[in-house]
Scaffold this motif. Structure first.
Motif, PDB file in Angstrom:
ATOM      1  N   VAL A  54       0.808  -1.223   0.000  1.00 32.84           N
ATOM      2  CA  VAL A  54       0.000   0.000   0.000  1.00 32.84           C
ATOM      3  C   VAL A  54       0.838   1.268   0.000  1.00 32.84           C
ATOM      4  O   VAL A  54       0.293   2.360   0.135  1.00 32.84           O
ATOM      5  N   GLU A  55       2.147   1.132  -0.164  1.00 31.64           N
ATOM      6  CA  GLU A  55       3.011   2.308  -0.059  1.00 31.64           C
ATOM      7  C   GLU A  55       3.510   2.824  -1.399  1.00 31.64           C
ATOM      8  O   GLU A  55       4.323   3.743  -1.453  1.00 31.64           O
ATOM      9  N   GLY A  56       3.057   2.228  -2.495  1.00 25.86           N
ATOM     10  CA  GLY A  56       3.410   2.732  -3.814  1.00 25.86           C
ATOM     11  C   GLY A  56       4.849   2.518  -4.221  1.00 25.86           C
ATOM     12  O   GLY A  56       5.357   3.228  -5.101  1.00 25.86           O
ATOM     13  N   ARG A  57       5.538   1.551  -3.630  1.00 22.11           N
ATOM     14  CA  ARG A  57       6.957   1.342  -3.931  1.00 22.11           C
ATOM     15  C   ARG A  57       7.196   0.228  -4.943  1.00 22.11           C
ATOM     16  O   ARG A  57       8.324   0.031  -5.384  1.00 22.11           O
ATOM     17  N   GLN A  83       9.578  -6.069  -7.309  1.00 20.08           N
ATOM     18  CA  GLN A  83      11.030  -6.193  -7.186  1.00 20.08           C
ATOM     19  C   GLN A  83      11.414  -7.513  -6.524  1.00 20.08           C
ATOM     20  O   GLN A  83      12.342  -8.197  -6.972  1.00 20.08           O
ATOM     21  N   LEU A  84      10.707  -7.889  -5.466  1.00 19.84           N
ATOM     22  CA  LEU A  84      11.049  -9.113  -4.745  1.00 19.84           C
ATOM     23  C   LEU A  84      10.842 -10.354  -5.611  1.00 19.84           C
ATOM     24  O   LEU A  84      11.641 -11.291  -5.565  1.00 19.84           O
ATOM     25  N   PHE A  85       9.771 -10.353  -6.409  1.00 18.24           N
ATOM     26  CA  PHE A  85       9.456 -11.531  -7.214  1.00 18.24           C
ATOM     27  C   PHE A  85       9.949 -11.397  -8.658  1.00 18.24           C
ATOM     28  O   PHE A  85       9.633 -12.244  -9.498  1.00 18.24           O
ATOM     29  N   ASP A  86      10.715 -10.339  -8.911  1.00 14.31           N
ATOM     30  CA  ASP A  86      11.333 -10.133 -10.219  1.00 14.31           C
ATOM     31  C   ASP A  86      10.295 -10.166 -11.337  1.00 14.31           C
ATOM     32  O   ASP A  86      10.418 -10.892 -12.336  1.00 14.31           O
ATOM     33  N   ALA A 131      -5.652 -16.690   2.853  1.00 18.58           N
ATOM     34  CA  ALA A 131      -5.102 -15.637   3.708  1.00 18.58           C
ATOM     35  C   ALA A 131      -4.655 -14.468   2.845  1.00 18.58           C
ATOM     36  O   ALA A 131      -4.281 -14.639   1.678  1.00 18.58           O
ATOM     37  N   VAL A 132      -4.719 -13.286   3.424  1.00 16.69           N
ATOM     38  CA  VAL A 132      -4.204 -12.072   2.790  1.00 16.69           C
ATOM     39  C   VAL A 132      -3.076 -11.552   3.668  1.00 16.69           C
ATOM     40  O   VAL A 132      -3.243 -11.405   4.890  1.00 16.69           O
ATOM     41  N   VAL A 133      -1.915 -11.292   3.061  1.00 18.45           N
ATOM     42  CA  VAL A 133      -0.768 -10.749   3.785  1.00 18.45           C
ATOM     43  C   VAL A 133      -0.583  -9.301   3.354  1.00 18.45           C
ATOM     44  O   VAL A 133      -0.399  -9.020   2.165  1.00 18.45           O
ATOM     45  N   LEU A 134      -0.622  -8.396   4.310  1.00 21.47           N
ATOM     46  CA  LEU A 134      -0.489  -6.969   4.026  1.00 21.47           C
ATOM     47  C   LEU A 134       0.896  -6.485   4.421  1.00 21.47           C
ATOM     48  O   LEU A 134       1.266  -6.543   5.600  1.00 21.47           O
ATOM     49  N   ASP A 135       1.661  -6.041   3.442  1.00 24.22           N
ATOM     50  CA  ASP A 135       2.937  -5.377   3.705  1.00 24.22           C
ATOM     51  C   ASP A 135       2.591  -3.947   4.107  1.00 24.22           C
ATOM     52  O   ASP A 135       2.411  -3.069   3.267  1.00 24.22           O
ATOM     53  N   ALA A 136       2.475  -3.725   5.409  1.00 23.94           N
ATOM     54  CA  ALA A 136       1.930  -2.482   5.958  1.00 23.94           C
ATOM     55  C   ALA A 136       3.014  -1.413   6.104  1.00 23.94           C
ATOM     56  O   ALA A 136       4.205  -1.690   5.959  1.00 23.94           O
ATOM     57  N   PRO A 137       2.620  -0.180   6.414  1.00 26.38           N
ATOM     58  CA  PRO A 137       3.602   0.866   6.687  1.00 26.38           C
ATOM     59  C   PRO A 137       4.486   0.498   7.875  1.00 26.38           C
ATOM     60  O   PRO A 137       4.147  -0.393   8.671  1.00 26.38           O
TER      61      PRO A 137
END
Length: 350
Positions: free
Chosen positions: A64-67, A72-75, A172-178
């Motif tokens: 959710v951070e627009g990066r 990038q991680l999964f190429d 499951a949903v995994v959220l890469d949060a702030p």
């Protein structure tokens, strides 16, 4: 680590007898991952998504951070505002990825609840969407968490208005949060919505988000390292989560390096040289001096880590440990970390 059979499978425990991945975590639908910047938060969120999908499951990894960190991680190429398959999980299963954009989320809500359609696109061209999220900063977080909530509640065959099967689309949903500095404010949308909308669809949507985030379906994991600042920030965040009544998950201790010497061992030059010569190694004075410096630095680090580890134990949360990967984190490294998570009991009970 010891193992003991539990009603839901095999529970893994640390040396203090604390289960590393309790049943409550295995039954959660939304896994929020936060951590101090630089601790490997996004990497462990990706590895967790792989681990939870293993064995035939399906998980969604959301940022959710627009990066475009997931890409990038999964190429893979940058992710659009759409869920797409990004990886095959160990032993079957899959991981999909989604990069949530606040503007696209607002347009989606306008179309869904108010049938604006083309008019919503016109609002974007006019800059109205950016104006709205700038005028009311809390609205951005409401939109982002609202989209995550919609993904958690999605069912197989469901249309945009929630009609369809009741079988969850994602295990499951995994959220890469702030990061930890603002994660509680990001998650706790109740106060923000109190000033943004008194009634209407967006208000109802926010109430649904609040209900999900404060329910047993959600757990918040904190990524840390065995260093003073990350550990202190972890403890502060755990306290903030408790105050906000947000459900804690596990502390994921990243980049743990092996202890090659006991903490109490102190080696002097004479003892080091004697030990080397006994092993048939005859080094020059400068080589012995360099090796002695490395030994001293290693034992000093172990002493520091021992101290911060005891502080981390005070958080009272299950702990998962991941090593520092010698070759850095690439796609193969993600799968390695996912396997290590599984070995420590990480799973989703379907």
């Amino acid at each position: 680590m010891s193992t003991q059979r539990q009603s839901g499978g095999v529970g893994l425990f640390d040396e203090a007898g604390v289960e590393r991945w309790p049943d409550a975590l295995a039954g959660a639908r939304l896994h929020v991952v936060t951590g101090k910047g630089g601790t490997g938060k996004s990497t462990l969120a990706a590895a967790l998504a792989l681990a939870l999908a293993a064995g035939g499951g399906r998980t969604l990894l959301v940022e959710v951070e627009g990066r475009q960190g997931i890409a990038q991680l999964f190429d893979t190429p940058p992710l659009p505002y759409a869920e797409q398959r990004i990886a095959v999980a160990p032993d079957g299963g899959e991981v999909r990825g989604l990069a949530v954009d606040a503007e696209e989320a607002l347009l989606e809500y306008l179309e869904m609840f108010y049938n604006l359609g083309l008019a919503g696109r016109t609002l974007r061209r006019m800059g109205a969407v950016e104006f709205a999220t700038t005028l009311a900063p809390g609205l951005r977080d409401v939109l982002l968490t609202g989209k995550v909530k919609e993904c958690v509640g999605r069912t197989v065959g469901e249309d945009r208005r929630g009609r369809g099967s009741r079988q969850p689309l994602y295990d499951a949903v995994v959220l890469d949060a702030p990061p930890t500095g603002r994660v509680v404010k990001f998650l706790d949308v109740t106060k923000a919505m109190g000033t943004l909308a008194r009634t209407g669809p967006i208000r109802s949507q926010s109430e649904g988000v609040v209900a999900l985030l404060h329910s047993p379906q959600t757990v918040v994991h904190v990524v840390s390292q065995l260093e003073d600042l990350p550990v202190q920030e972890t403890l502060d965040t755990v306290a903030e989560l408790a105050e906000a009544n947000l459900p804690p998950g596990a502390v994921m201790v990243n980049r743990v390096r092996p202890a090659r010497l006991p903490v109490a061992d102190r080696v002097d030059e004479g003892g080091l040289r004697a030990g080397l010569e006994a092993a048939g190694l005859f080094l020059k004075d400068d080589e012995v001096g360099g090796l002695l410096t490395e030994v001293s630095e290693h034992t000093d680090r172990l002493a520091v880590e021992s101290g911060v580890r005891s502080r981390l134990d005070a958080a009272g949360m299950p702990q998962i440990e991941l090593p520092e990967l010698a070759d850095g984190v690439d796609l193969g490294g993600l799968y390695e970390l996912a396997e290590l998570l599984r070995e420590q009991g990480v799973r989703h009970d379907r």
